[in-house]
Scaffold this active site. Structure first.
Site, PDB file in Angstrom:
ATOM      1  CE  LYS A  22      -1.989   1.839   4.031  1.00 26.85           C
ATOM      2  NZ  LYS A  22      -1.596   3.214   4.155  1.00 26.85           N
ATOM      3  CG  ASN A  23       2.160   2.724   3.600  1.00 28.43           C
ATOM      4  OD1 ASN A  23       0.998   3.053   3.320  1.00 28.43           O
ATOM      5  ND2 ASN A  23       2.537   2.442   4.832  1.00 28.43           N
ATOM      6  CB  CYS A 116      -5.011   5.939  10.417  1.00 27.17           C
ATOM      7  SG  CYS A 116      -5.581   4.527   9.472  1.00 27.17           S
ATOM      8  NE  ARG A 121      -0.312   9.899  10.029  1.00 28.08           N
ATOM      9  CZ  ARG A 121      -0.773   8.961   9.201  1.00 28.08           C
ATOM     10  NH1 ARG A 121      -2.039   8.640   9.212  1.00 28.08           N
ATOM     11  NH2 ARG A 121       0.026   8.365   8.362  1.00 28.08           N
ATOM     12  CG  ASP A 304       2.580   1.172   9.455  1.00 27.54           C
ATOM     13  OD1 ASP A 304       2.226   2.057  10.253  1.00 27.54           O
ATOM     14  OD2 ASP A 304       2.966   1.420   8.300  1.00 27.54           O
ATOM     15  NE  ARG A 397      -7.442   4.227   4.368  1.00 27.67           N
ATOM     16  CZ  ARG A 397      -6.600   4.826   5.198  1.00 27.67           C
ATOM     17  NH1 ARG A 397      -6.926   5.014   6.455  1.00 27.67           N
ATOM     18  NH2 ARG A 397      -5.434   5.255   4.777  1.00 27.67           N
TER      19      ARG A 397
HETATM   20  N1  EPU Z   1       6.188  13.934  11.077  1.00 30.53           N
HETATM   21  C1  EPU Z   1       6.299  15.256  11.446  1.00 30.53           C
HETATM   22  N2  EPU Z   1       6.342  16.194  10.440  1.00 30.53           N
HETATM   23  C2  EPU Z   1       6.282  15.847   9.126  1.00 30.53           C
HETATM   24  C3  EPU Z   1       6.179  14.495   8.770  1.00 30.53           C
HETATM   25  C4  EPU Z   1       6.126  13.550   9.779  1.00 30.53           C
HETATM   26  O1  EPU Z   1       6.340  15.597  12.610  1.00 30.53           O
HETATM   27  O2  EPU Z   1       6.342  16.752   8.280  1.00 30.53           O
HETATM   28  C5  EPU Z   1       6.092  12.907  12.135  1.00 30.53           C
HETATM   29  C6  EPU Z   1       4.717  12.247  12.135  1.00 30.53           C
HETATM   30  O3  EPU Z   1       3.771  12.997  12.863  1.00 30.53           O
HETATM   31  C7  EPU Z   1       4.981  10.900  12.727  1.00 30.53           C
HETATM   32  C8  EPU Z   1       6.408  10.591  12.225  1.00 30.53           C
HETATM   33  O4  EPU Z   1       6.970  11.845  11.860  1.00 30.53           O
HETATM   34  O5  EPU Z   1       5.000  11.000  14.109  1.00 30.53           O
HETATM   35  C9  EPU Z   1       6.455   9.620  11.080  1.00 30.53           C
HETATM   36  O6  EPU Z   1       5.819  10.167   9.947  1.00 30.53           O
HETATM   37  P1  EPU Z   1       6.200   9.794   8.444  1.00 30.53           P
HETATM   38  O7  EPU Z   1       6.162  11.068   7.679  1.00 30.53           O
HETATM   39  O8  EPU Z   1       7.424   8.961   8.404  1.00 30.53           O
HETATM   40  O9  EPU Z   1       4.968   8.906   8.046  1.00 30.53           O
HETATM   41  P2  EPU Z   1       3.910   9.171   6.909  1.00 30.53           P
HETATM   42  O10 EPU Z   1       4.601   9.439   5.638  1.00 30.53           O
HETATM   43  O11 EPU Z   1       2.848  10.097   7.380  1.00 30.53           O
HETATM   44  C10 EPU Z   1       3.892   6.655   6.173  1.00 30.53           C
HETATM   45  C11 EPU Z   1       2.823   5.612   6.053  1.00 30.53           C
HETATM   46  C12 EPU Z   1       2.361   5.187   7.437  1.00 30.53           C
HETATM   47  C13 EPU Z   1       3.554   4.674   8.231  1.00 30.53           C
HETATM   48  C14 EPU Z   1       4.694   5.710   8.252  1.00 30.53           C
HETATM   49  C15 EPU Z   1       5.956   5.175   8.888  1.00 30.53           C
HETATM   50  C16 EPU Z   1       1.768   6.228   3.974  1.00 30.53           C
HETATM   51  C17 EPU Z   1       0.595   6.762   3.269  1.00 30.53           C
HETATM   52  N3  EPU Z   1       1.708   6.162   5.301  1.00 30.53           N
HETATM   53  O12 EPU Z   1       3.250   7.734   6.848  1.00 30.53           O
HETATM   54  O13 EPU Z   1       1.447   4.127   7.230  1.00 30.53           O
HETATM   55  O14 EPU Z   1       3.153   4.430   9.563  1.00 30.53           O
HETATM   56  O15 EPU Z   1       5.001   6.125   6.900  1.00 30.53           O
HETATM   57  O16 EPU Z   1       6.400   4.037   8.201  1.00 30.53           O
HETATM   58  O17 EPU Z   1       2.741   5.847   3.340  1.00 30.53           O
HETATM   59  C18 EPU Z   1      -0.269   2.650   7.803  1.00 30.53           C
HETATM   60  O18 EPU Z   1      -0.025   2.047   6.746  1.00 30.53           O
HETATM   61  O19 EPU Z   1      -1.064   2.198   8.679  1.00 30.53           O
HETATM   62  C19 EPU Z   1       0.376   3.935   8.053  1.00 30.53           C
HETATM   63  C20 EPU Z   1      -0.025   4.766   9.001  1.00 30.53           C
END
Ligand code: EPU
Length: 417
Positions: A22-23, A116, A121, A304, A397
């Site tokens: 998915k990601n 989610c 975030r 995750d 999802r």
């Molecule tokens: N963060 C910040 N500022 C930012 C970006 C992130 O503070 O600008 C913080 C977030 O709040 C969080 C941490 O950094 O506490 C990690 O965030 P990251 O940006 O790495 O995650 P993401 O890109 O929002 C993706 C996946 C998530 C998965 C994370 C970590 C997608 C669409 N989502 O999220 O997937 O947990 O990377 O591997 O790719 C899931 O599949 O259930 C899911 C939540």
């Protein structure tokens, strides 16, 4: 609201094929708008986020055909249009159109993404990165307008190795003049998958999968072809299910290197398995032992899989301590796990204690988020009697063909409206 009904305690044998991640997929689709005209993406999972991303691509005038797990995208007539809130809030990954459209047109207008509800975030790291490339970001209420007359390669140091920001800045950097260097980049396999797609289009990228990524701006991109990597989180979820209920259950499409932290933790818990190339064979394990667990960025233990693993730990002897370091709100599933008979205590906002082993009993529960829902699904599969999971759409999802995959190996479950 859809409901998932599960009759517990059925032993599972046969084969489960892991789908595309998915990601990765949710980033590869937006990346396709960077291609000259046509892209082909193989092994796309059947999940709802993909459907919403296709809606956004059609809004941007792309032609998209989805056939037998392959996406054929023609972006020859791509138009830059504002992405309305009702589409962007459907999923987190809508934010990848920020980087992709900024690179392509020097402008993007989009609302804050959905996803989610597992923490605040924020997307400040993405925004800071766009600004360092020379873009101006205007935020009015929830609406982001990002513009740049000219993007210029820059050295960007991330405060935190964010997966989303790494991919977004990698895409924006394609449209910049000169070289962009991302220091403290995320190293998750998703980054490598997207970088390979961009490299296939002719972009020069060095270091994807390490802490330092270099991207050379590129004006003359080619068409693109790529294959979505197998989903490491779906793999991990079915492995956990196999450890609880398998009878020589075969899980096909494993990339061992992507789930090493889970495999090591499972050995510590006392879970036995065999891996032959990309196939794992796993059976129900007895005498599971409590462990301590801390979620970390890749290659650490993935957040995750924290919630699915907590369900496994309810069956382990002793007291496990789980520390969640990525999100502030990822223990919501434990409320319902306890209602099913587990003993978990939230010690502080990010620390959870799990005492086991406890026999679980089916009851009526609610999936509050994707992986929390997966944790309840696993609980329902091992519980005595029937479990009803409300709001099960959130689980679908991230797990394509869930009911079919589990029914094929002997589980008893169905979705009702
Ligand atoms: N963060 C910040 N500022 C930012 C970006 C992130 O503070 O600008 C913080 C977030 O709040 C969080 C941490 O950094 O506490 C990690 O965030 P990251 O940006 O790495 O995650 P993401 O890109 O929002 C993706 C996946 C998530 C998965 C994370 C970590 C997608 C669409 N989502 O999220 O997937 O947990 O990377 O591997 O790719 C899931 O599949 O259930 C899911 C939540």
């Amino acid at each position: 609201m859809s409901k998932l009904k599960i009759e517990g305690k059925h032993i599972l044998s046969g084969e489960i094929q892991i789908s595309g991640a998915k990601n990765s997929a949710v980033a590869l689709l937006p990346a396709a708008v960077l291609a000259k005209k046509k892209s082909i993406i193989y092994n796309v999972p059947e999940i709802s986020d993909i459907k919403y991303l296709i809606d956004i691509m059609k809004l941007l005038n792309c032609e998209v055909e989805h056939k037998d797990g392959t996406l054929y995208i023609d972006s020859s007539n791509l138009k830059n249009k504002p992405i309305p809130e009702e589409l962007s809030v459907q999923m987190r990954a809508s934010y990848y159109f920020m980087g992709a459209l900024l690179a392509k047109f020097g402008k993007v207008e989009i609302s804050f993404p959905g996803g989610c509800n597992i923490g605040a975030r924020p997307i400040d790291i993405h925004i800071k990165g766009f600004e360092q490339l020379g873009a101006t970001v205007d935020i009015v209420k929830n609406r982001y307008t990002i513009t740049a007359d000219k993007l210029k390669g820059a050295k960007i140091f991330f405060d935190f190795p964010s997966v989303g920001a790494t991919i977004n800045i990698m895409m924006a950097a394609v449209g910049a003049e000169g070289t962009t260097i991302i220091e403290n980049a995320a190293m998750e396999p998703e980054i490598v998958n997207v970088a390979s797609f961009l490299i296939n289009m002719g972009v020069k990228i060095r270091g994807a999968g390490t802490k330092r990524i270099e991207i050379d701006g590129c004006k003359d991109l080619d068409n693109g072809v790529c294959e979505v990597f197998p989903d490491r989180i779906e793999s991990g979820t079915y492995i956990i299910i196999g450890a609880l209920l398998g009878d020589n259950l075969k899980i096909k499409g494993i990339i061992k290197e992507h789930i090493e932290a889970l495999l090591i933790k499972l050995k510590e818990i006392g879970v036995d398995y065999e891996i032959d190339n990309d196939v794992m064979t796993i059976s129900k394990c007895e005498n599971l032992k409590a462990v301590n667990l801390k979620t970390l960025v890749f290659p650490g233990f993935p957040t995750d899989l924290q919630q699915p693993l907590v369900t496994l730990l309810t069956q382990a002897k002793g007291k496990s301590l789980v520390e969640e370091t990525l999100y502030e709100n990822r223990f919501k599933n434990t409320y319902d796990l306890n209602r099913m008979g587990a003993i978990t205590n939230i010690l502080t906002m990010n620390k959870l204690e799990v005492k086991g082993p406890k026999n679980l009993k089916g009851t009526h529960v609610i999936a509050t988020d994707l992986r929390g829902g997966a944790s309840l699904l696993i609980a329902g599969l091992i519980a005595a009697g029937e479990t009803e999971i409300d709001n099960c759409d959130v689980i679908l999802r991230g797990y394509g063909n869930l009911v079919e995959k589990l029914s094929n190996v002997g589980a008893k479950l169905e979705i009702t409206e």
